[in-house]
Scaffold this motif. Structure first.
Motif, PDB file in Angstrom:
ATOM      1  N   UNK A 286      36.831  29.166  32.804  1.00 50.64           N
ATOM      2  CA  UNK A 286      35.539  29.118  33.480  1.00 50.64           C
ATOM      3  C   UNK A 286      35.678  28.659  34.928  1.00 50.64           C
ATOM      4  N   UNK A 287      36.864  28.430  35.380  1.00 48.04           N
ATOM      5  CA  UNK A 287      37.054  27.936  36.734  1.00 48.04           C
ATOM      6  C   UNK A 287      37.566  29.056  37.627  1.00 48.04           C
ATOM      7  N   UNK A 288      37.675  28.733  38.891  1.00 49.22           N
ATOM      8  CA  UNK A 288      38.150  29.716  39.844  1.00 49.22           C
ATOM      9  C   UNK A 288      39.622  29.450  40.111  1.00 49.22           C
ATOM     10  N   UNK A 289      40.478  30.301  39.611  1.00 44.88           N
ATOM     11  CA  UNK A 289      41.924  30.153  39.762  1.00 44.88           C
ATOM     12  C   UNK A 289      42.475  31.414  40.413  1.00 44.88           C
ATOM     13  N   UNK A 290      42.272  31.532  41.713  1.00 39.39           N
ATOM     14  CA  UNK A 290      42.599  32.800  42.374  1.00 39.39           C
ATOM     15  C   UNK A 290      44.067  33.164  42.333  1.00 39.39           C
ATOM     16  N   UNK A 291      44.945  32.195  42.466  1.00 38.05           N
ATOM     17  CA  UNK A 291      46.370  32.503  42.482  1.00 38.05           C
ATOM     18  C   UNK A 291      46.809  33.038  41.126  1.00 38.05           C
ATOM     19  N   UNK A 292      46.357  32.399  40.079  1.00 38.76           N
ATOM     20  CA  UNK A 292      46.749  32.809  38.737  1.00 38.76           C
ATOM     21  C   UNK A 292      46.107  34.122  38.342  1.00 38.76           C
ATOM     22  N   UNK A 293      44.812  34.260  38.608  1.00 38.87           N
ATOM     23  CA  UNK A 293      44.094  35.441  38.147  1.00 38.87           C
ATOM     24  C   UNK A 293      44.400  36.646  39.029  1.00 38.87           C
ATOM     25  N   UNK A 294      44.016  36.572  40.278  1.00 39.40           N
ATOM     26  CA  UNK A 294      44.179  37.720  41.164  1.00 39.40           C
ATOM     27  C   UNK A 294      45.628  37.938  41.544  1.00 39.40           C
ATOM     28  N   UNK A 295      46.322  36.842  41.805  1.00 37.66           N
ATOM     29  CA  UNK A 295      47.684  36.957  42.294  1.00 37.66           C
ATOM     30  C   UNK A 295      48.702  37.394  41.283  1.00 37.66           C
ATOM     31  N   UNK A 296      48.493  37.064  40.025  1.00 36.28           N
ATOM     32  CA  UNK A 296      49.525  37.380  39.061  1.00 36.28           C
ATOM     33  C   UNK A 296      49.028  38.184  37.867  1.00 36.28           C
ATOM     34  N   UNK A 297      47.918  37.815  37.276  1.00 37.30           N
ATOM     35  CA  UNK A 297      47.439  38.541  36.102  1.00 37.30           C
ATOM     36  C   UNK A 297      47.045  39.963  36.482  1.00 37.30           C
ATOM     37  N   UNK A 298      46.277  40.104  37.563  1.00 34.08           N
ATOM     38  CA  UNK A 298      45.876  41.433  38.012  1.00 34.08           C
ATOM     39  C   UNK A 298      47.096  42.205  38.501  1.00 34.08           C
ATOM     40  N   UNK A 299      47.983  41.528  39.224  1.00 38.48           N
ATOM     41  CA  UNK A 299      49.203  42.171  39.694  1.00 38.48           C
ATOM     42  C   UNK A 299      50.069  42.643  38.523  1.00 38.48           C
ATOM     43  N   UNK A 300      50.088  41.867  37.443  1.00 38.71           N
ATOM     44  CA  UNK A 300      50.808  42.279  36.235  1.00 38.71           C
ATOM     45  C   UNK A 300      50.357  43.663  35.789  1.00 38.71           C
ATOM     46  N   UNK A 301      49.055  43.851  35.765  1.00 35.64           N
ATOM     47  CA  UNK A 301      48.529  45.150  35.334  1.00 35.64           C
ATOM     48  C   UNK A 301      48.978  46.261  36.267  1.00 35.64           C
ATOM     49  N   UNK A 302      48.966  45.960  37.559  1.00 35.59           N
ATOM     50  CA  UNK A 302      49.338  46.983  38.540  1.00 35.59           C
ATOM     51  C   UNK A 302      50.834  47.295  38.510  1.00 35.59           C
ATOM     52  N   UNK A 303      51.660  46.278  38.354  1.00 39.29           N
ATOM     53  CA  UNK A 303      53.109  46.477  38.407  1.00 39.29           C
ATOM     54  C   UNK A 303      53.680  46.855  37.047  1.00 39.29           C
ATOM     55  N   UNK A 304      53.318  46.077  36.019  1.00 39.85           N
ATOM     56  CA  UNK A 304      53.924  46.261  34.708  1.00 39.85           C
ATOM     57  C   UNK A 304      53.124  47.197  33.802  1.00 39.85           C
ATOM     58  N   UNK A 305      51.885  47.495  34.176  1.00 37.74           N
ATOM     59  CA  UNK A 305      51.061  48.376  33.356  1.00 37.74           C
ATOM     60  C   UNK A 305      50.784  47.748  31.998  1.00 37.74           C
ATOM     61  N   UNK A 306      51.026  48.504  30.975  1.00 34.46           N
ATOM     62  CA  UNK A 306      50.742  48.020  29.618  1.00 34.46           C
ATOM     63  C   UNK A 306      51.991  47.491  28.922  1.00 34.46           C
ATOM     64  N   UNK A 307      53.047  47.209  29.680  1.00 33.74           N
ATOM     65  CA  UNK A 307      54.275  46.698  29.099  1.00 33.74           C
ATOM     66  C   UNK A 307      54.281  45.167  29.139  1.00 33.74           C
ATOM     67  N   UNK A 308      53.923  44.533  28.020  1.00 30.51           N
ATOM     68  CA  UNK A 308      53.854  43.067  28.033  1.00 30.51           C
ATOM     69  C   UNK A 308      55.221  42.393  28.124  1.00 30.51           C
ATOM     70  N   UNK A 309      56.287  43.107  27.778  1.00 28.76           N
ATOM     71  CA  UNK A 309      57.624  42.504  27.816  1.00 28.76           C
ATOM     72  C   UNK A 309      57.982  42.068  29.235  1.00 28.76           C
TER      73      UNK A 309
END
Length: 180
Positions: A10-33
């Motif tokens: 419920x908090x604003x965590x820009x580095x974690x959310x935008x910087x890495x979680x969203x980037x994960x989707x863009x770079x790694x796609x659907x590969x969780x490994x």
């Protein structure tokens, strides 16, 4: 918002959310490994940083190594490695340890080293952007500076610089969280 709804954050965590979680989707796609592999790399860096901090605090190499290995193997810490959604914990620890390490380096000699002090402030800002509870790096760093130097002026400079960095983050966070 999708990330917050999925994880309950419920908090604003820009580095974690935008910087890495969203980037994960863009770079790694659907590969969780690959996302998990990145968590393992960050976790390993945390063990190395704790080793460095323990060494700078005067622990023997063996004791510092045991500290780092304990961090790497303790279930309370290593559990967050399993889920990419908990990357904010790993990042907060990494930047908090970096804050402490750079804070120690800034006050290690006769003169205050401005470069490491400002780098510590930057690491503190990034830690706050990862998870708010990393504010604990401020009093820990100030306490270490006081214990090592017994100089109130240096302690106030350390605490003030890191508090200013955290305050800037809190000001920005407040603008985004509570204002449209």
């Amino acid at each position: 918002t999708e990330y917050g709804a999925a994880t309950g954050v419920m908090s604003w965590r820009p580095l974690s959310v935008a910087g890495f979680i969203v980037l994960d989707r863009e770079i790694f796609g659907s590969n969780p490994a690959l996302s998990h592999a990145l968590n393992i790399v960050i976790h390993a860096m945390n063990g190395c940083l704790l080793f460095l901090v323990a060494g700078r605090l005067g622990m023997s190499r063996a004791a510092a190594l045991v500290s780092g290995l304990f961090l790497l193997t303790h279930p309370l810490v290593s559990e967050v490695v399993l889920c990419a959604g908990f990357r904010f914990d790993l990042l907060a620890l990494m930047f908090a340890l970096l804050t402490v390490l750079l804070g120690i380096a800034a006050f290690a000699g006769e003169r205050i080293r401005v470069g490491p002090l400002f780098a510590a402030a930057g690491a503190c800002f990034l830690a706050m952007g990862s998870k708010e509870s990393s504010i604990v790096a401020v009093p820990i760093t100030a306490l270490i500076v006081f214990i090592r130097t017994r100089d109130r002026r240096r302690t106030l400079i350390a605490a003030g610089t890191l508090l200013a960095s955290a305050s800037v983050f809190i000001f920005i966070w407040y603008q985004f969280k509570y204002h449209d």
